[in-house]
Enzyme design. Structure first.
Site, PDB file in Angstrom:
ATOM      1  CB  CYS A  82      -1.012  -0.050   1.123  1.00  0.00           C
ATOM      2  SG  CYS A  82      -2.423   1.019   0.801  1.00  0.00           S
ATOM      3  CG  HIS A 183      -3.079  -3.345   3.870  1.00  0.00           C
ATOM      4  ND1 HIS A 183      -2.088  -2.635   4.507  1.00  0.00           N
ATOM      5  CD2 HIS A 183      -3.836  -2.437   3.218  1.00  0.00           C
ATOM      6  CE1 HIS A 183      -2.242  -1.343   4.263  1.00  0.00           C
ATOM      7  NE2 HIS A 183      -3.294  -1.205   3.484  1.00  0.00           N
ATOM      8  CD  GLU A 185      -0.147  -5.463   5.892  1.00  0.00           C
ATOM      9  OE1 GLU A 185      -0.036  -6.045   4.800  1.00  0.00           O
ATOM     10  OE2 GLU A 185      -0.440  -4.247   6.002  1.00  0.00           O
TER      11      GLU A 185
HETATM   12  N1  GLN Z   1      -3.487   6.412   0.927  1.00  0.00           N
HETATM   13  C1  GLN Z   1      -2.253   6.118   1.604  1.00  0.00           C
HETATM   14  C2  GLN Z   1      -1.073   6.870   1.003  1.00  0.00           C
HETATM   15  O1  GLN Z   1      -1.186   7.528   0.046  1.00  0.00           O
HETATM   16  C3  GLN Z   1      -1.948   4.631   1.578  1.00  0.00           C
HETATM   17  C4  GLN Z   1      -2.957   3.882   2.423  1.00  0.00           C
HETATM   18  C5  GLN Z   1      -2.426   2.643   3.073  1.00  0.00           C
HETATM   19  O2  GLN Z   1      -1.219   2.392   3.130  1.00  0.00           O
HETATM   20  N2  GLN Z   1      -3.325   1.869   3.616  1.00  0.00           N
HETATM   21  O3  GLN Z   1      -0.009   6.795   1.505  1.00  0.00           O
END
Ligand code: GLN
Length: 203
Positions: A82, A183, A185
């Site tokens: 992410c 994710h 994890e």
């Molecule tokens: N929207 C977040 C970002 O731009 C990422 C979200 C996340 O890691 N769950 O960093």
């Protein structure tokens, strides 16, 4: 060949503990990495989810941004989930002003790409190269990015399999870098972490 690799989780901000647990269950020794000294002591690193611009700022303040770039150039294996994917992307659409990425992965990502109604959702994903690849992975997405474009040196390994975002690229890798929009994890399915531990073992 490292039978039990030592894998760090960058612990400046975001979901650190879940990655430490998933790595430990996938055959690695895991430790949090908050300093340059700790970075030097690991074989590989996970950059967790969180807020990419905050992680970048904290990495810069603790003088780890350039060392992270050097580690990537030196082929240290890295897995970003992410926000971690955003930080590893060479090109970011929707970055806040002044936000830099660490880079290393020849992809263009779009931040917060799934739109406002889709702050958080789960979706089945097909992932190439994991154990039992025919069994969909339950992908958890939280204000997630997607990959708009992946360069030739970068293999697309995961796409959304159904719904309005069917076909969207949500996982990529090259020889040393793995990145997912979702994710892994946060689920008790360790196949993505196992794939990363295998990448580190094969060094
Ligand atoms: N929207 C977040 C970002 O731009 C990422 C979200 C996340 O890691 N769950 O960093």
């Amino acid at each position: 060949m490292l039978s039990v690799p030592v894998i760090g989780v960058l612990a400046l901000q975001g979901g650190v503990r879940e990655h430490l647990d998933a790595l430990a269950k996938s055959g690695a020794e895991s430790r949090s990495v908050k300093t340059l000294e700790q970075l030097v002591g690991v074989d590989a690193l996970v950059i967790p989810g969180g807020e990419s611009s905050t992680i970048e700022k904290l990495a810069r303040n603790s003088e780890m941004l350039e060392p992270l770039r050097e580690a990537i150039k030196g082929h240290m294996p890295i897995f970003g989930s992410c926000a971690g994917m955003i930080l590893l992307a060479d090109r970011v659409v929707g970055a806040i002003e002044g936000q830099e990425s660490i880079g290393g992965l020849d992809i263009t990502v779009e931040r917060n790409a799934f739109g406002r109604q889709m702050q958080s959702f789960e979706s089945g994903i097909a992932i190439a190269g994991i154990r039992d690849p025919q069994r969909d992975f339950d992908g958890v997405f939280i204000r997630a990015p997607w990959v708009l474009e992946a360069g030739t040196g970068c293999e697309v390994i995961a796409r959304i399999t159904s719904g309005p975002h069917e076909g969207r690229i949500v996982g990529v890798r090259n020889d040393t870098i793995l990145a997912t929009s979702f994710h892994p994890e946060l689920t008790a399915d360790y196949r993505v972490h196992e794939m990363f531990v295998d990448m580190v073992r094969k060094l």
